[in-house]
Design a protein around this motif. Structure first.
Motif, PDB file in Angstrom:
ATOM      1  N   ILE A  86       0.853  -1.187   0.000  1.00 17.13           N
ATOM      2  CA  ILE A  86       0.000   0.000   0.000  1.00 17.13           C
ATOM      3  C   ILE A  86       0.890   1.239   0.000  1.00 17.13           C
ATOM      4  N   VAL A  87       0.623   2.140  -0.913  1.00 21.59           N
ATOM      5  CA  VAL A  87       1.339   3.413  -0.963  1.00 21.59           C
ATOM      6  C   VAL A  87       0.372   4.515  -0.577  1.00 21.59           C
ATOM      7  N   ASN A  88       0.786   5.358   0.346  1.00 19.55           N
ATOM      8  CA  ASN A  88      -0.033   6.503   0.731  1.00 19.55           C
ATOM      9  C   ASN A  88       0.607   7.772   0.192  1.00 19.55           C
ATOM     10  N   THR A  89      -0.182   8.592  -0.479  1.00 19.95           N
ATOM     11  CA  THR A  89       0.311   9.861  -1.001  1.00 19.95           C
ATOM     12  C   THR A  89      -0.752  10.930  -0.831  1.00 19.95           C
ATOM     13  N   ASP A  90      -0.391  12.183  -1.115  1.00 16.16           N
ATOM     14  CA  ASP A  90      -1.323  13.296  -0.949  1.00 16.16           C
ATOM     15  C   ASP A  90      -2.008  13.631  -2.267  1.00 16.16           C
ATOM     16  N   ALA A  91      -3.173  14.270  -2.157  1.00 17.13           N
ATOM     17  CA  ALA A  91      -3.932  14.625  -3.350  1.00 17.13           C
ATOM     18  C   ALA A  91      -3.512  15.957  -3.939  1.00 17.13           C
ATOM     19  N   ASP A  92      -2.782  16.781  -3.173  1.00 18.59           N
ATOM     20  CA  ASP A  92      -2.476  18.130  -3.633  1.00 18.59           C
ATOM     21  C   ASP A  92      -1.245  18.203  -4.530  1.00 18.59           C
ATOM     22  N   GLY A  93      -0.667  17.061  -4.883  1.00 20.96           N
ATOM     23  CA  GLY A  93       0.464  17.070  -5.799  1.00 20.96           C
ATOM     24  C   GLY A  93       1.779  17.484  -5.180  1.00 20.96           C
ATOM     25  N   GLN A  94       1.885  17.450  -3.842  1.00 21.15           N
ATOM     26  CA  GLN A  94       3.151  17.814  -3.200  1.00 21.15           C
ATOM     27  C   GLN A  94       4.258  16.834  -3.569  1.00 21.15           C
ATOM     28  N   TYR A  95       3.905  15.552  -3.712  1.00 15.26           N
ATOM     29  CA  TYR A  95       4.891  14.533  -4.008  1.00 15.26           C
ATOM     30  C   TYR A  95       4.898  14.204  -5.501  1.00 15.26           C
ATOM     31  N   GLU A  96       6.045  13.799  -5.992  1.00 18.27           N
ATOM     32  CA  GLU A  96       6.203  13.429  -7.388  1.00 18.27           C
ATOM     33  C   GLU A  96       5.722  11.993  -7.579  1.00 18.27           C
ATOM     34  N   GLY A  97       4.719  11.818  -8.455  1.00 20.99           N
ATOM     35  CA  GLY A  97       4.145  10.497  -8.661  1.00 20.99           C
ATOM     36  C   GLY A  97       5.155   9.469  -9.142  1.00 20.99           C
ATOM     37  N   ALA A  98       6.132   9.896  -9.933  1.00 23.61           N
ATOM     38  CA  ALA A  98       7.121   8.959 -10.457  1.00 23.61           C
ATOM     39  C   ALA A  98       8.009   8.383  -9.362  1.00 23.61           C
ATOM     40  N   ASP A  99       8.096   9.070  -8.222  1.00 20.88           N
ATOM     41  CA  ASP A  99       8.934   8.589  -7.122  1.00 20.88           C
ATOM     42  C   ASP A  99       8.306   7.432  -6.353  1.00 20.88           C
ATOM     43  N   ILE A 100       7.080   7.077  -6.708  1.00 19.86           N
ATOM     44  CA  ILE A 100       6.464   5.909  -6.075  1.00 19.86           C
ATOM     45  C   ILE A 100       7.305   4.665  -6.331  1.00 19.86           C
ATOM     46  N   ALA A 101       7.913   4.602  -7.509  1.00 16.63           N
ATOM     47  CA  ALA A 101       8.788   3.463  -7.827  1.00 16.63           C
ATOM     48  C   ALA A 101       9.947   3.374  -6.843  1.00 16.63           C
ATOM     49  N   LYS A 102      10.445   4.513  -6.382  1.00 19.99           N
ATOM     50  CA  LYS A 102      11.586   4.529  -5.466  1.00 19.99           C
ATOM     51  C   LYS A 102      11.205   4.038  -4.077  1.00 19.99           C
ATOM     52  N   ILE A 103      10.044   4.465  -3.576  1.00 18.92           N
ATOM     53  CA  ILE A 103       9.674   4.058  -2.218  1.00 18.92           C
ATOM     54  C   ILE A 103       9.115   2.642  -2.179  1.00 18.92           C
ATOM     55  N   VAL A 104       8.652   2.143  -3.323  1.00 18.78           N
ATOM     56  CA  VAL A 104       8.118   0.785  -3.373  1.00 18.78           C
ATOM     57  C   VAL A 104       9.248  -0.240  -3.492  1.00 18.78           C
ATOM     58  N   ALA A 105      10.343   0.133  -4.121  1.00 17.60           N
ATOM     59  CA  ALA A 105      11.419  -0.819  -4.426  1.00 17.60           C
ATOM     60  C   ALA A 105      11.926  -1.589  -3.205  1.00 17.60           C
ATOM     61  N   PRO A 106      12.220  -0.927  -2.059  1.00 13.27           N
ATOM     62  CA  PRO A 106      12.703  -1.702  -0.904  1.00 13.27           C
ATOM     63  C   PRO A 106      11.674  -2.689  -0.366  1.00 13.27           C
ATOM     64  N   VAL A 107      10.396  -2.361  -0.473  1.00 10.54           N
ATOM     65  CA  VAL A 107       9.347  -3.258   0.005  1.00 10.54           C
ATOM     66  C   VAL A 107       9.198  -4.442  -0.944  1.00 10.54           C
ATOM     67  N   VAL A 108       9.237  -4.172  -2.251  1.00 13.68           N
ATOM     68  CA  VAL A 108       9.145  -5.246  -3.238  1.00 13.68           C
ATOM     69  C   VAL A 108      10.316  -6.209  -3.090  1.00 13.68           C
ATOM     70  N   ALA A 109      11.505  -5.666  -2.810  1.00 14.56           N
ATOM     71  CA  ALA A 109      12.705  -6.502  -2.673  1.00 14.56           C
ATOM     72  C   ALA A 109      12.749  -7.248  -1.352  1.00 14.56           C
ATOM     73  N   GLY A 110      11.798  -6.955  -0.443  1.00 11.69           N
ATOM     74  CA  GLY A 110      11.787  -7.617   0.850  1.00 11.69           C
ATOM     75  C   GLY A 110      12.798  -7.068   1.828  1.00 11.69           C
ATOM     76  N   GLU A 111      13.329  -5.878   1.539  1.00 12.81           N
ATOM     77  CA  GLU A 111      14.330  -5.262   2.412  1.00 12.81           C
ATOM     78  C   GLU A 111      13.705  -4.415   3.514  1.00 12.81           C
ATOM     79  N   ALA A 112      12.450  -4.032   3.356  1.00 11.26           N
ATOM     80  CA  ALA A 112      11.803  -3.161   4.338  1.00 11.26           C
ATOM     81  C   ALA A 112      10.319  -3.472   4.417  1.00 11.26           C
ATOM     82  N   ASP A 113       9.755  -3.261   5.608  1.00 13.46           N
ATOM     83  CA  ASP A 113       8.308  -3.358   5.790  1.00 13.46           C
ATOM     84  C   ASP A 113       7.634  -2.016   5.488  1.00 13.46           C
ATOM     85  N   ILE A 114       8.350  -0.937   5.800  1.00 12.75           N
ATOM     86  CA  ILE A 114       7.840   0.415   5.559  1.00 12.75           C
ATOM     87  C   ILE A 114       8.964   1.241   4.962  1.00 12.75           C
TER      88      ILE A 114
END
Length: 338
Positions: A86-114
């Protein structure tokens, strides 16, 4: 591997399309990407906009319940829909949508829970000097209390594994960010952070009305979360402090008494006795609070098992549910028999 991106919203009908347009449709290591909008009692057409833009899951609160409750509703919905991440982000566009790949990568790799998106607060050009100072101070406090190494504690841009989402129980009514980190740290979940990009704020925050109010609410949240998971340390520490403070006036009275001066020092004995009594009572409260905390751990363990049982039942029900054609055939046969 299913990823659901959840976005808590409050009157975001105007900016939501742009935010949705920037979200990824596919990610490495992820088979399915879906979206979930939590409409927290919006007065505009936030839910309608989300549906017209093809959002698969929409949760609507009849009235505004606050960011923490919206986050909880989103997590429950995403887990019910079979999300592995699950990825949580804001609706006001403060965060860059393309960076979701960066924060998801450690979880997908099993290196992090959060994985928390680090906005590089110290050097972020979109933050004023005062805000940078407060953010760094607050992150230091949370980092110390949670025994984690997260430098941007209040960043809402984060990826959460299914296991972590099932274990975390948000109890605050204000903001989930610090509460989640303290819980995750004390439950020994693997937490990491990655640098992300941010955009300038397009409107004032709807979470709080002023900086002092934000500091007050966040401080209360941090204190409650830490006390919940460290009740024995907090209460026994306060009890020892009160006891030590009580010893000094009693020692003062005994000093004068030993020297034959017993007039006018009875106040020290009274104050010292009162502080000693308070110290003992607070220590006892700490022991009781620790017993309650032990019971809470058992309840959380049962809740985790219940969630996993529900997950298996939902999966089993989905696999046994007949397809549309099979359902129509059964109805046709029933009519023929009738």
């Amino acid at each position: 591997m299913k990823l659901i991106i959840q976005i808590p919203c409050l009157n975001e009908a105007e900016v939501l399309p742009e935010t949705l347009a920037k979200l990824p449709r596919s990610l490495p290591g992820v088979d399915c990407v879906e979206y979930c909008i939590i409409d927290d009692g919006s007065c505009d057409d936030t839910s309608g906009v989300a549906k017209r833009w093809g959002v698969q899951h929409v949760v609507r609160h009849r009235r505004n319940r606050g960011l923490a409750e919206a986050f909880r509703s989103g997590i429950d919905k995403c887990l019910a829909e079979g999300a592995d991440i699950i990825v949580n982000t804001d609706a006001d566009g403060q965060y860059e949508g393309a960076d979701i790949a960066k924060i998801v990568a450690p979880v997908v790799a099993g290196e992090a829970d959060i994985c928390v998106g680090d906005r590089s607060v110290a050097n972020n050009q979109h933050f004023g000097a005062g805000k940078r100072l407060l953010q760094r101070l607050g992150s230091y406090v949370v980092r110390t209390l949670s025994a984690t190494d997260i430098t941007d504690a209040v960043s809402g841009f984060r990826a959460i594994s299914k296991d972590a989402a099932q274990r975390i129980n948000i109890t605050t009514d204000f903001s989930y960010t610090t509460d989640m980190l303290i819980q995750a740290g004390r439950k020994r979940l693997a937490i990491t952070s990655v640098p992300i990009r941010t955009h300038a704020a397009t409107r004032p925050s709807r979470l709080f009305k002023s900086i002092p109010k934000f500091i007050q609410q966040t401080g209360v949240t941090i204190l409650r979360a830490y006390t919940t998971f460290n009740s024995l340390r907090v209460f026994v520490g306060l009890g020892i402090l009160a006891t030590l403070l009580g010893i000094f006036p009693i020692a003062r009275f005994l000093w004068f008494f030993a020297n034959g001066d017993t007039e006018g020092h009875i106040q020290s004995l009274v104050i010292g006795g009162a502080l000693l009594t308070v110290g003992v009572l607070v220590t006892v409260l700490g022991i009781l609070a620790d017993l309650i905390a032990t019971n809470r751990k058992l309840l959380e363990a049962n809740m985790l098992k219940l969630r996993r049982i529900e997950e298996k039942l939902i999966a089993q029900e989905s696999s046994e549910r007949p397809s549309t054609s099979e359902f129509e055939f059964d109805i046709t046969e029933h009519r023929k028999v009738s």
